[in-house]
Design a protein around this motif. Structure first.
Motif, PDB file in Angstrom:
ATOM      1  N   GLU A 149       0.891  -1.354   0.051  1.00  0.00           N
ATOM      2  CA  GLU A 149      -0.070   0.089  -0.174  1.00  0.00           C
ATOM      3  C   GLU A 149       0.763   1.174   0.033  1.00  0.00           C
ATOM      4  N   SER A 150       0.302   2.221  -0.870  1.00  0.00           N
ATOM      5  CA  SER A 150       1.096   3.617  -0.925  1.00  0.00           C
ATOM      6  C   SER A 150       0.951   4.200   0.537  1.00  0.00           C
ATOM      7  N   ILE A 151       2.187   4.975   0.865  1.00  0.00           N
ATOM      8  CA  ILE A 151       1.965   5.698   2.176  1.00  0.00           C
ATOM      9  C   ILE A 151       1.884   7.114   1.718  1.00  0.00           C
ATOM     10  N   THR A 152       0.808   7.775   2.121  1.00  0.00           N
ATOM     11  CA  THR A 152       0.420   9.151   1.790  1.00  0.00           C
ATOM     12  C   THR A 152       0.196   9.868   3.170  1.00  0.00           C
ATOM     13  N   GLY A 153       0.283  11.239   2.901  1.00  0.00           N
ATOM     14  CA  GLY A 153      -0.113  12.292   4.106  1.00  0.00           C
ATOM     15  C   GLY A 153       0.741  13.625   3.733  1.00  0.00           C
ATOM     16  N   SER A 154       0.774  14.064   4.942  1.00  0.00           N
ATOM     17  CA  SER A 154       1.442  15.447   4.809  1.00  0.00           C
ATOM     18  C   SER A 154       1.915  15.776   6.405  1.00  0.00           C
ATOM     19  N   PHE A 155       2.766  16.624   6.630  1.00  0.00           N
ATOM     20  CA  PHE A 155       3.019  17.045   7.964  1.00  0.00           C
ATOM     21  C   PHE A 155       2.528  18.071   8.560  1.00  0.00           C
ATOM     22  N   GLY A 156       1.027  18.464   7.913  1.00  0.00           N
ATOM     23  CA  GLY A 156       0.037  19.590   8.446  1.00  0.00           C
ATOM     24  C   GLY A 156      -0.566  19.354   9.632  1.00  0.00           C
ATOM     25  N   GLU A 157      -0.428  18.099  10.284  1.00  0.00           N
ATOM     26  CA  GLU A 157      -1.062  17.913  11.651  1.00  0.00           C
ATOM     27  C   GLU A 157      -0.259  17.975  12.664  1.00  0.00           C
ATOM     28  N   GLY A 158      -0.563  18.867  13.587  1.00  0.00           N
ATOM     29  CA  GLY A 158       0.171  19.089  14.488  1.00  0.00           C
ATOM     30  C   GLY A 158      -0.072  20.347  15.547  1.00  0.00           C
ATOM     31  N   PHE A 159       0.806  20.711  16.530  1.00  0.00           N
ATOM     32  CA  PHE A 159       0.589  21.667  17.534  1.00  0.00           C
ATOM     33  C   PHE A 159       1.437  22.808  17.155  1.00  0.00           C
TER      34      PHE A 159
ATOM     35  N   TYR B   4      13.543  -7.218   5.096  1.00  0.00           N
ATOM     36  CA  TYR B   4      13.707  -7.307   6.485  1.00  0.00           C
ATOM     37  C   TYR B   4      12.707  -6.254   7.078  1.00  0.00           C
ATOM     38  N   ASN B   5      12.460  -6.495   8.450  1.00  0.00           N
ATOM     39  CA  ASN B   5      11.553  -5.433   9.082  1.00  0.00           C
ATOM     40  C   ASN B   5      12.349  -4.159   9.658  1.00  0.00           C
ATOM     41  N   PHE B   6      11.577  -2.978   9.062  1.00  0.00           N
ATOM     42  CA  PHE B   6      11.899  -1.747   9.188  1.00  0.00           C
ATOM     43  C   PHE B   6      10.761  -0.776   9.237  1.00  0.00           C
ATOM     44  N   ARG B   7      11.032   0.140   9.995  1.00  0.00           N
ATOM     45  CA  ARG B   7      10.054   1.272  10.185  1.00  0.00           C
ATOM     46  C   ARG B   7      10.631   2.588  10.083  1.00  0.00           C
ATOM     47  N   SER B   8      10.129   3.806   9.282  1.00  0.00           N
ATOM     48  CA  SER B   8      10.900   5.064   9.176  1.00  0.00           C
ATOM     49  C   SER B   8       9.564   5.874   9.558  1.00  0.00           C
ATOM     50  N   VAL B   9       9.902   6.840  10.450  1.00  0.00           N
ATOM     51  CA  VAL B   9       8.741   7.865  10.844  1.00  0.00           C
ATOM     52  C   VAL B   9       9.409   9.325  10.856  1.00  0.00           C
ATOM     53  N   GLY B  10       8.496  10.050  10.270  1.00  0.00           N
ATOM     54  CA  GLY B  10       9.106  11.553  10.212  1.00  0.00           C
ATOM     55  C   GLY B  10       8.395  12.538  11.097  1.00  0.00           C
ATOM     56  N   GLN B  11       9.095  13.649  11.446  1.00  0.00           N
ATOM     57  CA  GLN B  11       8.641  14.562  12.235  1.00  0.00           C
ATOM     58  C   GLN B  11       9.118  16.007  11.733  1.00  0.00           C
ATOM     59  N   ILE B  12       8.281  16.825  11.741  1.00  0.00           N
ATOM     60  CA  ILE B  12       8.912  18.374  11.079  1.00  0.00           C
ATOM     61  C   ILE B  12       8.628  19.328  12.576  1.00  0.00           C
TER      62      ILE B  12
ATOM     63  N   VAL C 240       5.342  35.099  15.125  1.00  0.00           N
ATOM     64  CA  VAL C 240       6.321  34.388  15.208  1.00  0.00           C
ATOM     65  C   VAL C 240       5.774  33.036  15.846  1.00  0.00           C
ATOM     66  N   ASN C 241       6.020  31.964  15.061  1.00  0.00           N
ATOM     67  CA  ASN C 241       5.650  30.680  15.568  1.00  0.00           C
ATOM     68  C   ASN C 241       6.470  29.646  15.600  1.00  0.00           C
ATOM     69  N   TYR C 242       6.180  28.641  16.628  1.00  0.00           N
ATOM     70  CA  TYR C 242       6.831  27.258  16.859  1.00  0.00           C
ATOM     71  C   TYR C 242       5.796  26.145  16.270  1.00  0.00           C
ATOM     72  N   TYR C 243       6.422  25.362  15.541  1.00  0.00           N
ATOM     73  CA  TYR C 243       5.418  24.349  14.913  1.00  0.00           C
ATOM     74  C   TYR C 243       5.980  22.969  15.189  1.00  0.00           C
ATOM     75  N   SER C 244       5.138  21.778  15.623  1.00  0.00           N
ATOM     76  CA  SER C 244       5.906  20.759  15.869  1.00  0.00           C
ATOM     77  C   SER C 244       4.608  19.563  15.167  1.00  0.00           C
TER      78      SER C 244
END
Length: 303
Positions: free
Chosen positions: A66-76, A123-131, A96-100
């Protein structure tokens, strides 16, 4: 006579406009917090040579993909804003903003056994991103008039990221190539630095007077921009919990993102001389989206 009536009417209209735009306040300051939801999902870029796919293998055979889709627009987001009102209707702001962002899975493989497929180990792996990022947000504000303490307004502006990165954390159980031990637990952290970019934002909000100078405010904000990778650096690399970063080559630790790969690029896929491991590796640049719709709540202090 008609000319005099026209001049009189023009003067009356001008006086009415001046009365409507009489300066109400000059400077104000806002402090608020936001939560954003992503609004546009796109396919994530390749991570460490792995496409943005969620693959499952059973018995050495691919059972789902399955293709993995999304954006990093969800957060605080938290921020402070300074504003100036030219009159009762028109003003400007700069925030002036700080976004996570929330964590997003960018690539993943699950298998019940390690095997070789097309010359590559599975092999088993998982890559997770955060901006995480700091940005400046200048905007033009149009106030729509106050009624019973409420004053709705709308604003449009731009987003100017000034600092931040995309952090990609990968955990894997990888083959060692020898019988004992057959696998090793690998943990790595890569940080992608962006090229300069500009985004767009618009918001609809209202303030409500709590006192002479204090107001509460709420804003519904839409923002849209993309981040273009410039460089990548591996900042952590461990095997079975032990630091192994010193054993990595420069090409494995550092990456330069380019728009085109050719025979002069430091990439084994296009350079006939292969990869020079003493220099950063060249890879094709990619983009990630940070589109989102958010609600901001906070306090406003007017001078």
């Amino acid at each position: 006579m008609k000319k005099n009536l026209f001049l009189l009417g023009f003067m009356v209209c001008t006086m009415a406009m001046v009365a409507q735009t009489e300066k109400k306040e000059s400077w104000y300051f806002k402090l608020g917090g936001s939560y954003f939801m992503q609004t546009a999902a796109t396919e994530f870029p390749t991570v460490g040579g792995n496409a943005a796919l969620d693959k499952v293998y059973v018995g050495g055979k691919l059972t789902s993909e399955e293709s993995i889709t999304g954006s990093f627009g969800e957060g605080f987001r938290t921020g402070i804003t300074a504003g100036y009102r030219f009159n009762t209707r028109l003003g400007v702001e700069i925030g002036v903003n700080y976004y996570s962002s929330n964590d997003k899975t960018m690539a993943q493989t699950t298998t019940d056994q390690i095997f070789i497929s097309n010359g590559r180990p599975v092999y088993n792996f998982r890559s997770v991103g955060q901006i995480t990022a700091f940005d400046l947000a200048p905007a033009l504000v149009l106030f729509l008039g106050e009624h019973k303490g409420f004053e709705p307004y709308t604003k449009v502006g731009v987003l100017l990221p000034i600092h931040g990165d995309l952090e990609i954390t990968t955990d894997a159980v990888a083959p060692t190539g020898v019988a004992s031990p057959a696998t090793v637990a690998v943990h790595s952290v890569d940080k992608v630095k962006p090229n300069p970019t500009v985004g767009f934002m618009s918001a609809l909000g209202t303030s409500y007077k709590l006192g002479k100078r204090i107001s509460a405010f709420a804003e519904l904000e839409y923002r849209n921009f993309t981040v273009h990778g410039k460089t990548k650096e591996t900042t952590e690399f461990t095997t079975n919990g032990q630091d192994a970063l010193a054993g990595r080559s420069q090409a494995q630790i550092h990456t330069n993102y380019v728009d085109r790969l050719d025979v002069n690029s430091n990439n084994a896929a296009t350079n006939p001389n292969g990869l020079d491991s003493t220099k950063p590796m060249d890879e094709l640049s990619s983009y990630v989206g940070i589109s989102g719709l958010g609600l901001t709540l906070g306090l406003k202090y007017s001078l």
